[in-house]
Enzyme design. Structure first.
Site, PDB file in Angstrom:
ATOM      1  N   HIS A 125      -5.525  13.633  -5.199  1.00  0.00           N
ATOM      2  CA  HIS A 125      -4.720  12.401  -5.202  1.00  0.00           C
ATOM      3  C   HIS A 125      -3.227  12.660  -5.393  1.00  0.00           C
ATOM      4  CE1 HIS A 125      -4.431   8.159  -4.914  1.00  0.00           C
ATOM      5  NE2 HIS A 125      -4.269   7.888  -6.191  1.00  0.00           N
ATOM      6  N   VAL A 126      -2.844  13.379  -6.444  1.00  0.00           N
ATOM      7  CA  VAL A 126      -1.441  13.726  -6.680  1.00  0.00           C
ATOM      8  C   VAL A 126      -1.127  14.975  -5.862  1.00  0.00           C
ATOM      9  CG1 VAL A 126       0.287  14.401  -8.385  1.00  0.00           C
ATOM     10  CG2 VAL A 126      -1.494  12.735  -8.983  1.00  0.00           C
ATOM     11  N   HIS A 186     -11.679  11.926  -7.209  1.00  0.00           N
ATOM     12  CA  HIS A 186     -10.395  12.002  -6.521  1.00  0.00           C
ATOM     13  C   HIS A 186      -9.204  11.777  -7.460  1.00  0.00           C
ATOM     14  CE1 HIS A 186      -7.663  12.154  -3.220  1.00  0.00           C
ATOM     15  NE2 HIS A 186      -7.234  10.920  -3.417  1.00  0.00           N
ATOM     16  N   HIS A 207       1.242   8.502  -8.815  1.00  0.00           N
ATOM     17  CA  HIS A 207      -0.111   8.016  -9.153  1.00  0.00           C
ATOM     18  C   HIS A 207      -0.391   8.068 -10.656  1.00  0.00           C
ATOM     19  CE1 HIS A 207      -1.027   7.672  -4.970  1.00  0.00           C
ATOM     20  NE2 HIS A 207      -0.997   8.961  -4.731  1.00  0.00           N
TER      21      HIS A 207
END
Length: 659
Positions: A426-427, A389, A399
């Protein structure tokens, strides 16, 4: 029910009256933005309460209604596929009651029907309320304040303890504002109990064969084509994989899923890889049910391999819903956890890792990964793809370096074993990273594809950081999926297609669905300041050596990862109009216009432009800039004529256009 306790029907009778009671339960509430509803009188465990909680997570018309196609509703639904071991497909579906059998019937065009039994389970969790549920950055709310207050208000049954002269019970709560965070264990209305989740294994399946199937409690038929076996044969090529992450269930999420469906349905035996953050339930667990219905048209026909993200882990989730609903081939790959696993699929060995478990050399995950990598037969699966992730490399302001310890622990291992591609999420933006190892651009390292731009409710991340690192090849704060086609043992063709952007218009829930002609402007953080902000397509060849295990020493960069710059620095909180914008100057990628004069300008790129690398590695990559198309239905294509740099063999033409 609004009846006093003594007059309420028995539980079984209430279930029988469910079709009659539901319209009244719906009528008692209001839609988003409507008048305040009366405080309900609902008993925990009653069908009315369960149904209201179940239904109020609906986010828009792209979420299908509950399935009613069966003789005796409630019907089975949320049908989806997962790969098990070799020649094995898992079928998962849910039912509202435990009387429906865990059974799947399947057949082919030339074989009779067979019925297989599996198992069912359910779980319960205390719900968690977040601000994004009620007021998301993008997309419609998952619930209204009043709907949550209905659940948190216990005055109808806790105002007086029964058979007691001592007044209110300890569960009494009469809130005027929504309590954020974990619900009170004293309030059973905040307890979510899942439907029965059935898992059935179909084994002994033949590669390339189309199977039809139906699940118990559902009159519908589904189908899938079994992916090719990993046998090293040329018949496995070309092989196509759909890619996304951080998907959620907004209108833009639907665009991403529709785009993936349109390409994968034409690629028999294909799979989809989702690098974490699936439903964005975030502790409001009915959203796992709406997401299951949302994904069913794709997931019932195409198997999806996933890894868990922070949205499966935090906000009260704790992996419970994820592990129960989305089994991965962990036991089949000698893993002790559903959170890390591997699977051979045609010419590819896919590895799923967990960003939120131990990664140091003494950890269970590291030791498993080391053993798994050592066991790969590159003659059978020449391509190795790792998905996790949180990204190891990222030039967005969001992040930053959260997975740095994992990178330090595991990067030498994945490079030692010649991993080709690493997928991340995630980003909430798109970025393609060149072959990199320890911050150095080197053909030894894998290509990184950061695909956290599936379209979830948290919106797009801006700004991008400056100066741009040398290792960043393409970056844009827009939404869409990726497509990877493995052409042969050394060549793969990849492209990303934009399907939408975030904008400042609250009337459309901050969603711009015109993927062919949009630029993201985050309402809080401003416009996308990358050079690629207006580009619809990113396309590239990924070329790898025949011998991935030739060896690669830790590189010493001939240039720093981030170039020196005299440009002023800025804080991520700086007002958007003051942000630095990326210019074309200094960009070392080949930028080739494909949307010009003749409307369908044809552009030939020879992958024979190859640079020698460490340990026999060779690398070639080109980007196709499509420009801004006038219509998503009429893209401006480019043709890539590729040759194997080692043999000169013609690989044929690939159209670099929208997927």
């Amino acid at each position: 029910s609004s009846l006093p306790p003594a007059m309420r029907p028995p539980r079984l009778l209430a279930l029988a009256l469910l079709p009659v009671l539901l319209p009244a339960a719906r009528g008692a509430g209001v839609g988003r933005g409507g008048a305040e509803r009366e405080a309900p009188v609902l008993v925990q465990g009653s069908p009315e309460l369960h149904q209201r909680v179940y239904e109020q997570a609906v986010e828009g018309p792209h979420i299908p209604a509950q399935n009613t196609d069966c003789p005796f509703p409630p019907c089975s639904e949320q049908v989806h596929l997962a790969l098990g071991g070799p020649s094995e497909m898992l079928v998962i579906f849910v039912t509202a009651n435990q009387t429906t059998k865990s059974e799947v019937t399947y057949w082919t065009d030339s074989t009779s029907q067979s019925t297989v039994s599996g198992f069912g389970n359910a779980y319960s969790q205390l719900m968690f309320i977040t601000g994004e549920l009620l007021d998301p950055s993008m997309g419609a709310p998952g619930a209204t304040d009043q709907q949550i207050l209905d659940l948190q208000n216990t005055t109808s049954w806790a105002a007086r303890a029964p058979f007691s002269p001592y007044g209110r019970g300890s569960s009494y709560n009469n809130p005027t504002e929504v309590d954020k965070g974990l619900g009170s264990y004293k309030n059973p209305q905040m307890v979510y109990t899942s439907p029965v989740i059935h898992t059935v294994s179909l084994s002994g399946l033949n590669p390339g064969t189309k199977y039809y199937y139906s699940v118990a409690g559902d009159s519908r038929n589904f189908s899938f084509v079994m992916p090719p076996n990993a046998d090293g044969s040329a018949s496995a090529y070309p092989y196509t994989i759909g890619l996304t992450a951080d998907l959620g269930q907004t209108d833009i999420s639907a665009r991403t899923v529709n785009k993936l469906t349109s390409i994968l349905q034409d690629e028999p035996g294909s799979i989809m890889l989702l690098s974490g953050d699936l439903s964005y339930a975030d502790g409001y667990f009915p959203r796992w049910d709406t997401w299951g219905r949302f994904m069913e048209p794709l997931a019932s026909n195409i198997p999806i391999l996933t890894v868990g993200g922070n949205h499966e882990y935090g906000d009260g989730e704790a992996w419970v819903s994820y592990n129960a609903r989305y089994p991965q081939p962990s036991q089949q790959s000698q893993s002790v956890s559903n959170l890390w696993w591997s699977r051979d699929v045609g010419p590819v060995h896919v590895i799923g890792l967990c960003s939120y478990a131990g990664t140091d050399p003494s950890s269970l995950q590291y030791k498993w990964l080391e053993a798994d990598l050592a066991s790969i037969d590159r003659g059978v699966t020449p391509w190795v793809i790792v998905m996790m992730h949180a990204p190891w490399y990222n030039s967005n302001s969001g992040h930053r370096a959260e997975a740095e310890l994992m990178r330090q622990d595991m990067e030498p291992l994945v490079v030692r074993y010649g991993v080709d591609i690493i997928l991340n999420g995630h980003v909430h933006a798109y970025e393609r990273i060149k072959n990199v190892y320890d911050g150095c651009v080197t053909p030894c390292g894998p290509v990184y594809l950061n695909l956290g731009n599936g379209g979830n409710r948290e919106g797009a991340y801006v700004p991008w950081l400056f100066p741009k690192p040398y290792y960043s090849a393409f970056r844009a704060s827009t939404f869409g999926p990726g497509r990877l086609t493995i052409v042969n043992a050394t060549h793969a063709y990849y492209n990303f297609t934009r399907v939408g952007c975030q904008d400042t218009n609250a009337a459309n829930s901050h969603q711009d669905l015109n993927g062919a002609d949009c630029v993201t402007i985050n309402p809080d953080d401003g416009p996308d300041n990358s050079r690629n902000a207006s580009e619809v397509i990113d396309a590239t060849w990924i070329v790898r050596p025949s011998n991935r295990l030739a060896g690669c020493a830790r590189p010493v960069c001939s240039q720093p990862a981030v170039p020196p710059s005299l440009a002023p620095t800025f804080s991520p909180t700086t007002a958007a109009p003051q942000q630095q914008s990326e210019s074309n100057s200094g960009d070392d990628d080949a930028k080739l216009s494909a949307g010009s004069a003749v409307g369908v300008g044809i552009l030939a790129l020879l992958v024979g432009s190859v640079f020698g690398g460490v340990g026999g590695y060779k690398y070639a990559s080109r980007k196709v800039d499509s420009g801004r198309h006038s219509s998503s239905d009429e893209p401006a294509p480019s043709v890539l004529d590729a040759k194997d740099p080692a043999t000169g063999e013609e690989l044929g033409n690939v159209v670099a256009s929208e997927m």
